[in-house]
Every structure is written in C-alpha cells, then in structure tokens.
Design a protein around this motif. Structure first.
Motif, PDB file in Angstrom:
ATOM      1  N   LYS A   1       0.805  -1.210   0.000  1.00  0.00           N
ATOM      2  CA  LYS A   1       0.000   0.000   0.000  1.00  0.00           C
ATOM      3  C   LYS A   1       0.843   1.267   0.000  1.00  0.00           C
ATOM      4  O   LYS A   1       1.706   1.470   0.844  1.00  0.00           O
ATOM      5  N   ASP A   2       0.580   2.108  -1.001  1.00  0.00           N
ATOM      6  CA  ASP A   2       1.234   3.401  -1.166  1.00  0.00           C
ATOM      7  C   ASP A   2       2.746   3.310  -1.341  1.00  0.00           C
ATOM      8  O   ASP A   2       3.453   4.306  -1.199  1.00  0.00           O
ATOM      9  N   LYS A   3       3.269   2.107  -1.649  1.00  0.00           N
ATOM     10  CA  LYS A   3       4.716   1.975  -1.738  1.00  0.00           C
ATOM     11  C   LYS A   3       5.194   1.303  -3.017  1.00  0.00           C
ATOM     12  O   LYS A   3       6.132   1.777  -3.656  1.00  0.00           O
ATOM     13  N   ALA A   4       4.580   0.183  -3.390  1.00  0.00           N
ATOM     14  CA  ALA A   4       5.098  -0.540  -4.556  1.00  0.00           C
ATOM     15  C   ALA A   4       4.078  -1.517  -5.109  1.00  0.00           C
ATOM     16  O   ALA A   4       3.176  -1.969  -4.389  1.00  0.00           O
ATOM     17  N   GLU A   5       4.237  -1.842  -6.377  1.00  0.00           N
ATOM     18  CA  GLU A   5       3.546  -2.958  -7.025  1.00  0.00           C
ATOM     19  C   GLU A   5       4.606  -3.806  -7.702  1.00  0.00           C
ATOM     20  O   GLU A   5       5.503  -3.283  -8.365  1.00  0.00           O
ATOM     21  N   ILE A   6       4.523  -5.099  -7.518  1.00  0.00           N
ATOM     22  CA  ILE A   6       5.541  -6.008  -8.029  1.00  0.00           C
ATOM     23  C   ILE A   6       4.854  -7.113  -8.810  1.00  0.00           C
ATOM     24  O   ILE A   6       4.121  -7.923  -8.239  1.00  0.00           O
ATOM     25  N   MET A   7       5.051  -7.149 -10.106  1.00  0.00           N
ATOM     26  CA  MET A   7       4.491  -8.208 -10.938  1.00  0.00           C
ATOM     27  C   MET A   7       5.544  -9.292 -11.133  1.00  0.00           C
ATOM     28  O   MET A   7       6.681  -9.004 -11.502  1.00  0.00           O
TER      29      MET A   7
ATOM     30  N   LYS B   1       7.063  -1.352  -9.741  1.00  0.00           N
ATOM     31  CA  LYS B   1       6.584   0.026  -9.849  1.00  0.00           C
ATOM     32  C   LYS B   1       6.578   0.581  -8.436  1.00  0.00           C
ATOM     33  O   LYS B   1       6.021  -0.023  -7.537  1.00  0.00           O
ATOM     34  N   PHE B   2       7.241   1.726  -8.246  1.00  0.00           N
ATOM     35  CA  PHE B   2       7.415   2.274  -6.911  1.00  0.00           C
ATOM     36  C   PHE B   2       6.711   3.608  -6.760  1.00  0.00           C
ATOM     37  O   PHE B   2       6.588   4.379  -7.712  1.00  0.00           O
ATOM     38  N   PHE B   3       6.276   3.869  -5.518  1.00  0.00           N
ATOM     39  CA  PHE B   3       5.685   5.158  -5.171  1.00  0.00           C
ATOM     40  C   PHE B   3       6.381   5.673  -3.908  1.00  0.00           C
ATOM     41  O   PHE B   3       6.640   4.897  -2.985  1.00  0.00           O
ATOM     42  N   HIS B   4       6.672   6.941  -3.858  1.00  0.00           N
ATOM     43  CA  HIS B   4       7.174   7.582  -2.638  1.00  0.00           C
ATOM     44  C   HIS B   4       8.472   6.977  -2.128  1.00  0.00           C
ATOM     45  O   HIS B   4       8.630   6.759  -0.923  1.00  0.00           O
ATOM     46  N   LEU B   5       9.406   6.680  -3.008  1.00  0.00           N
ATOM     47  CA  LEU B   5      10.728   6.267  -2.557  1.00  0.00           C
ATOM     48  C   LEU B   5      11.485   7.484  -2.036  1.00  0.00           C
ATOM     49  O   LEU B   5      11.291   8.603  -2.513  1.00  0.00           O
ATOM     50  N   SER B   6      12.365   7.255  -1.064  1.00  0.00           N
ATOM     51  CA  SER B   6      13.169   8.359  -0.561  1.00  0.00           C
ATOM     52  C   SER B   6      14.301   8.655  -1.543  1.00  0.00           C
ATOM     53  O   SER B   6      14.633   7.829  -2.408  1.00  0.00           O
ATOM     54  N   SER B   7      14.914   9.783  -1.385  1.00  0.00           N
ATOM     55  CA  SER B   7      16.009  10.169  -2.275  1.00  0.00           C
ATOM     56  C   SER B   7      17.294   9.426  -1.958  1.00  0.00           C
ATOM     57  O   SER B   7      18.284   9.557  -2.683  1.00  0.00           O
TER      58      SER B   7
ATOM     59  N   GLU C   1      11.718  12.310   4.005  1.00  0.00           N
ATOM     60  CA  GLU C   1      11.015  12.993   2.926  1.00  0.00           C
ATOM     61  C   GLU C   1      11.314  12.311   1.601  1.00  0.00           C
ATOM     62  O   GLU C   1      12.410  11.826   1.371  1.00  0.00           O
ATOM     63  N   THR C   2      10.321  12.287   0.733  1.00  0.00           N
ATOM     64  CA  THR C   2      10.540  11.749  -0.604  1.00  0.00           C
ATOM     65  C   THR C   2      10.900  12.879  -1.540  1.00  0.00           C
ATOM     66  O   THR C   2      10.400  13.998  -1.410  1.00  0.00           O
ATOM     67  N   SER C   3      11.785  12.572  -2.450  1.00  0.00           N
ATOM     68  CA  SER C   3      12.169  13.567  -3.446  1.00  0.00           C
ATOM     69  C   SER C   3      11.027  13.771  -4.424  1.00  0.00           C
ATOM     70  O   SER C   3      10.315  12.828  -4.771  1.00  0.00           O
ATOM     71  N   PRO C   4      10.787  14.991  -4.914  1.00  0.00           N
ATOM     72  CA  PRO C   4       9.723  15.211  -5.900  1.00  0.00           C
ATOM     73  C   PRO C   4       9.867  14.298  -7.101  1.00  0.00           C
ATOM     74  O   PRO C   4       8.884  13.856  -7.679  1.00  0.00           O
ATOM     75  N   GLY C   5      11.106  13.992  -7.480  1.00  0.00           N
ATOM     76  CA  GLY C   5      11.326  13.114  -8.619  1.00  0.00           C
ATOM     77  C   GLY C   5      11.098  11.656  -8.290  1.00  0.00           C
ATOM     78  O   GLY C   5      11.087  10.822  -9.181  1.00  0.00           O
ATOM     79  N   MET C   6      10.950  11.329  -6.996  1.00  0.00           N
ATOM     80  CA  MET C   6      10.827   9.941  -6.599  1.00  0.00           C
ATOM     81  C   MET C   6       9.396   9.548  -6.285  1.00  0.00           C
ATOM     82  O   MET C   6       9.112   8.434  -5.897  1.00  0.00           O
ATOM     83  N   ASN C   7       8.475  10.498  -6.414  1.00  0.00           N
ATOM     84  CA  ASN C   7       7.085  10.200  -6.109  1.00  0.00           C
ATOM     85  C   ASN C   7       6.431   9.628  -7.351  1.00  0.00           C
ATOM     86  O   ASN C   7       5.846  10.334  -8.147  1.00  0.00           O
ATOM     87  N   TYR C   8       6.551   8.302  -7.530  1.00  0.00           N
ATOM     88  CA  TYR C   8       6.027   7.662  -8.729  1.00  0.00           C
ATOM     89  C   TYR C   8       4.559   7.367  -8.509  1.00  0.00           C
ATOM     90  O   TYR C   8       4.179   6.289  -8.081  1.00  0.00           O
ATOM     91  N   GLY C   9       3.705   8.375  -8.775  1.00  0.00           N
ATOM     92  CA  GLY C   9       2.291   8.245  -8.515  1.00  0.00           C
ATOM     93  C   GLY C   9       1.652   7.174  -9.367  1.00  0.00           C
ATOM     94  O   GLY C   9       2.169   6.774 -10.397  1.00  0.00           O
ATOM     95  N   THR C  10       0.495   6.738  -8.938  1.00  0.00           N
ATOM     96  CA  THR C  10      -0.224   5.695  -9.665  1.00  0.00           C
ATOM     97  C   THR C  10      -1.666   6.092  -9.845  1.00  0.00           C
ATOM     98  O   THR C  10      -2.117   7.116  -9.354  1.00  0.00           O
ATOM     99  N   LEU C  11      -2.362   5.266 -10.514  1.00  0.00           N
ATOM    100  CA  LEU C  11      -3.753   5.503 -10.847  1.00  0.00           C
ATOM    101  C   LEU C  11      -4.658   5.079  -9.711  1.00  0.00           C
ATOM    102  O   LEU C  11      -4.517   3.989  -9.169  1.00  0.00           O
ATOM    103  N   ASP C  12      -5.571   5.960  -9.284  1.00  0.00           N
ATOM    104  CA  ASP C  12      -6.515   5.612  -8.231  1.00  0.00           C
ATOM    105  C   ASP C  12      -7.705   4.922  -8.868  1.00  0.00           C
ATOM    106  O   ASP C  12      -8.744   5.506  -9.113  1.00  0.00           O
TER     107      ASP C  12
END
Length: 346
Positions: free
Chosen positions: A219-225, A257-263, A320-331
């Motif tokens: 949740k809110d962190k990653a998806e792994i296929m 696929k990652f979301f909100h990784l730190s810098s 804090e997550t870097s702006p470039g590291m916030n890999y948003g996803t589809l809600d």
C-alpha cells in the motif's frame, strides 16, 4: 354496432400496446463499456479520467490469455494500453533473464551476482526487497550464469516471500509459485483473480492468471508483478548455458513500480531511482554490467545487513521523498489509497 365498436377499439389498443412493447424491447448492445479510472491529484496526470479501450475494457479477467487494461497516471502521456498479464521485460523497473535490469532511469544493465547467494534489490527506510539467485557454471567458465529465484519483502513490520519452485522440465499446467507470510507457508489458491490480503490490509497478493503469475501490492509503496518461467532449450542454445538435463532453472521475470521512494534509496535496482544517480553503464555496450556484489550481498532472504542497506522502519516515516521519486499511480478505486488494489503499471 356498439359491441363491434368496442371490439374495434380493443383491437386498436392491443395493436398500439404490442407495437410499444416491441419498440422498447430492442436488444441492448453486447459490447462492454470501457472502464474509466481517475488519476489522483498528486500524480502527473492529476484529476484526469482515463478510459480503457474496448479491446481490453477491464484490468482483470478470468481468462489468463486475455489482454488487460494497463494505465499509468505517472506517465506524461496519460494513456492506457492493452497488455498480457505478465512482467514487461522492456520497461523501466524490470528484472528478467540472467538477470538483466532496466533501471528507474531507463538504462539497461546486468548484475551477475552469484549462485545460491542473496542480494538486496531495493533498500529504503521503510521497504526492503531482497532476492535469492540460482545459477549454473559450466566447465571452463569463470563466473555463474544466474537468475532470480525468489523475492523476500520486509514492509510494515511484516515479511513476505515468493519463490519459484524447482522443476526438471517445464510444464505450464503446473504452478511453480510458493508463498510465505511472517515465516509461515501461505496458500493462495490457483485461479485467475484469486486474492489474499494481509491482516492490516496493507499488503495484497493477486494471481493474474491461473498459474505462475501474480502481482504483489504494498500500500502506497510498490507494485511487483512476478511471472515464473523456465530457461528454455532455445535460451540454452543461444547463450551456451549448457544446462543439466534435470533442471530447467525456473526463475522470475519481475517488474517493479514504486511510489514515494526516498532520495536515498539503494540496492541493485533501487539506486537507479535516486535523483542524483549517475549510471556508469556505457551506452552502446552489448552487456553493460554494474558490479557492487559486496555492497548488496546479504546473509539471507530477509536480512538487512548489506553494506548499502538503509532499511530502518522506525525512522522511515520521518524521511522525505524527493519530488522526482514520487512515482504516482492511478486511483482505480476512486476512493481507496492511490496504488492499492489496482492493476496499473509503469
């Protein structure tokens, strides 16, 4: 005459009513309307609706061969595509073959590792993803051919593993996935759409086809296929693996696929998601190899003792997550947390 008039009126009324019923009984279209998804505000495609095409109107299907709708709110194009339910080895975040990675920066590189050893793929303050390599070294070679055989995940004070089980010969009708949760074997029944949730609902595992393919959502962190595949005879011939007759080296093709990784994220793959990472892989080289085995080697599948590991769940929430590291996803659930319970890919 009066009764004849009444009868005529009745016939006329019956004709009108019958015609009305026939007019309103036109069969509805048999095509399924495309499904819409909403991109949440924090993604690159914020507050947009994306519609799946008619060729693949949904993100799930009981047919393991059906094409599914893959949408990504993190891409500038804000588009969707139809794909088979398996890892895309040509996309960023993938780890396939022996093993070949495509980093978060889109650059291809190889990491050889060593057979029967463990390595950290991703190490962040609140997430650790490790792997076990299997391999084979023919006579005369100086290093092992290696493949990713299992993944170990540490997330929110829980552990989860998925393993590709060994086979002498490949049979696609046999499932080769083995799961564990917090040290106990976990059974997820075979069958497309078969789903398991952790007690806190912050981890989800869903089979994408009847056998050998699944997606893990943190949740809110990653998806792994993950897709279990063999080393084929054709691969053996092309690459001169010289595999033994009693092992087809079942391994994983993986797409992250990652979301909100730190810098400060690290790991064999994780380092390529840092905003300051400069990939030393040389463009144009057939097999650009990134070393660092000593930095990423760990003692076991759930260890966090590598030289570059930064996993520290106690401090993770303060990073804090870097702006470039916030890999948003589809809600895709229009209300649930972005990135959870959906099938959206990078």
């Amino acid at each position: 005459m009066k009764s004849l008039t009444s009868r005529s009126i009745s016939i006329i009324l019956l004709t009108v009513v019958t015609g009305f019923i026939q007019a309103t009984s036109v069969p509805e279209p048999t095509t399924t309307p495309s499904r819409e998804f909403y991109c949440s505000a924090e993604t690159r495609c914020g507050r947009q609706f994306l519609r799946c095409p008619m060729e693949c109107p949904t993100t799930t299907s009981p047919d393991p061969k059906a094409k599914l709708c893959y949408a990504d709110c993190g891409f500038p194009e804000c588009s969707v595509q139809c794909r088979q339910p398996k890892a895309n080895c040509k996309a960023p975040g993938s780890a396939c073959f022996d093993p070949r990675f495509i980093g978060g920066d889109g650059i291809v590189f190889y990491f050889h590792g060593k057979s029967n050893e463990h390595f950290s793929l991703v190490s962040d303050f609140d997430l650790q993803i490790n792997s076990r390599f299997i391999g084979h070294r023919p006579a005369g070679r100086t290093r092992d051919f290696t493949w990713i055989q299992s993944l170990g995940i540490l997330f929110n004070s829980q552990t989860f593993s998925i393993e590709a089980t060994r086979a002498a010969t490949w049979d696609s009708e046999v499932d080769h996935l083995k799961f564990s949760y917090d040290g106990q074997d976990l059974v997820i029944p075979e069958g497309s759409l078969s789903t398991w949730y952790s007690p806190e609902k912050d981890m989800k595992v869903e089979r994408l086809s009847g056998k050998n393919s699944a997606i893990i959502t943190l949740k809110d962190k990653a998806e792994i296929m993950v897709t279990a595949v063999p080393v084929t005879k054709q691969d053996d011939k092309i690459h001169s693996y010289r595999l033994p007759a009693n092992d087809c080296f079942v391994h994983f093709e993986v797409q992250f696929k990652f979301f909100h990784l730190s810098s400060k994220v690290d790991g064999v793959l994780g380092r390529t998601y840092r905003p300051d990472f400069e990939n030393p892989a040389k463009p144009g080289v057939a097999m650009p190899v990134l070393g660092g085995e000593n930095n990423y080697r760990i003692a076991s599948l759930f260890s966090t003792d590598c030289n570059s590991c930064i996993f520290s769940p106690e401090s993770g929430s303060n990073q804090e997550t870097s702006p470039g590291m916030n890999y948003g996803t589809l809600d895709c659930t229009k209300g649930a947390s972005a990135g959870y319970g959906i099938v959206c890919r990078k």
